[in-house]
Design a protein around this motif. Structure first.
Motif, PDB file in Angstrom:
ATOM      1  N   ILE A 136       0.759  -0.970  -0.264  1.00  0.00           N
ATOM      2  CA  ILE A 136      -0.048  -0.157  -0.075  1.00  0.00           C
ATOM      3  C   ILE A 136       0.543   1.067  -0.275  1.00  0.00           C
ATOM      4  O   ILE A 136       1.992   1.157   1.207  1.00  0.00           O
ATOM      5  CB  ILE A 136      -1.061   0.093   1.200  1.00  0.00           C
ATOM      6  CG1 ILE A 136      -1.711  -0.803   1.194  1.00  0.00           C
ATOM      7  CG2 ILE A 136      -1.420   1.459   1.444  1.00  0.00           C
ATOM      8  CD1 ILE A 136      -2.809  -1.610   0.031  1.00  0.00           C
ATOM      9  N   SER A 137       1.125   2.000  -0.773  1.00  0.00           N
ATOM     10  CA  SER A 137       1.654   3.319  -1.410  1.00  0.00           C
ATOM     11  C   SER A 137       0.541   4.337  -0.419  1.00  0.00           C
ATOM     12  O   SER A 137      -0.407   3.818   0.144  1.00  0.00           O
ATOM     13  CB  SER A 137       1.719   3.640  -2.804  1.00  0.00           C
ATOM     14  OG  SER A 137       0.200   4.465  -2.924  1.00  0.00           O
ATOM     15  N   LEU A 138       1.435   5.325   0.200  1.00  0.00           N
ATOM     16  CA  LEU A 138       0.732   6.895   0.515  1.00  0.00           C
ATOM     17  C   LEU A 138      -0.563   7.495  -0.594  1.00  0.00           C
ATOM     18  O   LEU A 138      -1.482   6.703   0.362  1.00  0.00           O
ATOM     19  CB  LEU A 138       1.657   7.783   0.773  1.00  0.00           C
ATOM     20  CG  LEU A 138       0.665   9.172   1.235  1.00  0.00           C
ATOM     21  CD1 LEU A 138       0.405   8.957   2.683  1.00  0.00           C
ATOM     22  CD2 LEU A 138       1.760  10.245   1.730  1.00  0.00           C
ATOM     23  N   ASP A 139      -0.228   7.163  -1.010  1.00  0.00           N
ATOM     24  CA  ASP A 139      -1.705   7.481  -2.501  1.00  0.00           C
ATOM     25  C   ASP A 139      -2.765   6.462  -2.140  1.00  0.00           C
ATOM     26  O   ASP A 139      -3.772   6.800  -1.847  1.00  0.00           O
ATOM     27  CB  ASP A 139      -1.476   7.644  -4.129  1.00  0.00           C
ATOM     28  CG  ASP A 139      -0.415   9.648  -3.944  1.00  0.00           C
ATOM     29  OD1 ASP A 139      -0.292   9.638  -2.866  1.00  0.00           O
ATOM     30  OD2 ASP A 139      -0.050   9.083  -4.898  1.00  0.00           O
ATOM     31  N   GLU A 140      -2.560   5.023  -2.573  1.00  0.00           N
ATOM     32  CA  GLU A 140      -3.427   4.068  -2.225  1.00  0.00           C
ATOM     33  C   GLU A 140      -4.348   4.657  -0.528  1.00  0.00           C
ATOM     34  O   GLU A 140      -5.522   4.132  -0.537  1.00  0.00           O
ATOM     35  CB  GLU A 140      -2.856   2.638  -2.291  1.00  0.00           C
ATOM     36  CG  GLU A 140      -2.272   2.722  -3.772  1.00  0.00           C
ATOM     37  CD  GLU A 140      -1.833   1.424  -3.950  1.00  0.00           C
ATOM     38  OE1 GLU A 140      -1.510   0.563  -4.947  1.00  0.00           O
ATOM     39  OE2 GLU A 140      -1.179   1.452  -2.730  1.00  0.00           O
ATOM     40  N   PHE A 141      -3.370   4.733   0.171  1.00  0.00           N
ATOM     41  CA  PHE A 141      -4.371   4.629   1.985  1.00  0.00           C
ATOM     42  C   PHE A 141      -5.256   5.923   1.648  1.00  0.00           C
ATOM     43  O   PHE A 141      -5.564   5.851   2.261  1.00  0.00           O
ATOM     44  CB  PHE A 141      -2.334   4.817   2.801  1.00  0.00           C
ATOM     45  CG  PHE A 141      -3.118   5.189   3.917  1.00  0.00           C
ATOM     46  CD1 PHE A 141      -3.271   3.606   4.867  1.00  0.00           C
ATOM     47  CD2 PHE A 141      -3.007   6.291   4.754  1.00  0.00           C
ATOM     48  CE1 PHE A 141      -3.954   4.365   6.255  1.00  0.00           C
ATOM     49  CE2 PHE A 141      -3.196   6.605   6.361  1.00  0.00           C
ATOM     50  CZ  PHE A 141      -3.313   4.570   7.071  1.00  0.00           C
ATOM     51  N   VAL A 142      -4.192   7.205   1.465  1.00  0.00           N
ATOM     52  CA  VAL A 142      -5.367   8.169   1.221  1.00  0.00           C
ATOM     53  C   VAL A 142      -6.684   7.923   0.660  1.00  0.00           C
ATOM     54  O   VAL A 142      -7.404   8.528   1.036  1.00  0.00           O
ATOM     55  CB  VAL A 142      -4.025   9.599   0.431  1.00  0.00           C
ATOM     56  CG1 VAL A 142      -5.561  11.068   0.176  1.00  0.00           C
ATOM     57  CG2 VAL A 142      -2.986   9.965   1.587  1.00  0.00           C
ATOM     58  N   ASP A 143      -6.096   7.184  -1.127  1.00  0.00           N
ATOM     59  CA  ASP A 143      -7.700   7.990  -1.280  1.00  0.00           C
ATOM     60  C   ASP A 143      -8.658   6.735  -0.608  1.00  0.00           C
ATOM     61  O   ASP A 143      -9.885   6.728  -0.558  1.00  0.00           O
ATOM     62  CB  ASP A 143      -7.413   6.879  -2.769  1.00  0.00           C
ATOM     63  CG  ASP A 143      -6.663   7.809  -3.841  1.00  0.00           C
ATOM     64  OD1 ASP A 143      -6.970   8.925  -3.880  1.00  0.00           O
ATOM     65  OD2 ASP A 143      -5.765   6.815  -4.902  1.00  0.00           O
ATOM     66  N   MET A 144      -8.085   5.368  -0.056  1.00  0.00           N
ATOM     67  CA  MET A 144      -8.813   4.361   0.533  1.00  0.00           C
ATOM     68  C   MET A 144      -9.684   5.077   1.727  1.00  0.00           C
ATOM     69  O   MET A 144     -10.603   5.275   2.232  1.00  0.00           O
ATOM     70  CB  MET A 144      -8.030   3.401   1.053  1.00  0.00           C
ATOM     71  CG  MET A 144      -8.537   2.737   1.636  1.00  0.00           C
ATOM     72  SD  MET A 144      -8.269   2.080   3.650  1.00  0.00           S
ATOM     73  CE  MET A 144      -7.194   2.643   4.217  1.00  0.00           C
ATOM     74  N   CYS A 145      -8.590   5.842   2.593  1.00  0.00           N
ATOM     75  CA  CYS A 145      -9.334   6.978   3.825  1.00  0.00           C
ATOM     76  C   CYS A 145      -9.991   7.786   3.394  1.00  0.00           C
ATOM     77  O   CYS A 145     -10.926   8.423   4.002  1.00  0.00           O
ATOM     78  CB  CYS A 145      -8.168   7.461   4.729  1.00  0.00           C
ATOM     79  SG  CYS A 145      -6.838   6.556   5.689  1.00  0.00           S
TER      80      CYS A 145
END
Length: 147
Positions: A136-145
């Motif tokens: 999980i990249s930071l961008d994926e984490f941000v998108d998920m959140c």
């Protein structure tokens, strides 16, 4: 209970289940401390007692799901700034690689008292991994959140 959609209620149930490591249907003081420690949030006994008191509206000594929803609903579904999400991401990305790996996720889950099978960890990663690289990249984490 907070005015939540069915999807939000399911997401809160998933979060509640992570806290409720003994599957009793309640979050005990000990379980709450374990989760806070796993997230590197240090509280003393007084702060822990205050947090329990705020969430335990029926004074049972435990936090039931409806109390959890009431306390966490607005916080959980609040849109966070990128800076706040980066700080949260860094708690999971323990090696500073810029990714949450299956090993890091497994470690944080174990610190929360949830020893999960490799297949369960992989399923969690896969549900958030939009690039298919297995982490999980930071961008994926941000998108998920921010969904």
């Amino acid at each position: 209970m907070a005015n939540l959609t069915a999807k939000q209620t399911r997401e809160l149930q998933d979060a509640f289940n992570l806290f409720d490591s003994d599957h009793s249907g309640k979050i005990s003081r000990k379980e709450l401390r374990k989760v806070l420690n796993a997230l590197s949030i240090q509280v003393d006994e007084t702060e822990l007692a205050q947090l329990m008191k705020q969430m335990d509206s029926n004074n049972s000594g435990d936090i039931e799901f409806d109390e959890f929803c009431q306390a966490m609903g607005q916080i959980f579904f609040k849109k966070h700034t990128r800076q706040e999400l980066e700080a949260a991401f860094q708690k999971f990305d323990t090696d500073g690689s810029g990714y949450i790996t299956p090993n890091e996720l497994s470690h944080i889950m174990a610190r929360m008292g949830r020893n999960m099978k490799k297949s369960e960890i992989e399923a969690m990663i896969k549900s958030m991994d939009t690039t298919g690289d297995g982490k999980i990249s930071l961008d994926e984490f941000v998108d998920m959140c921010n969904q």
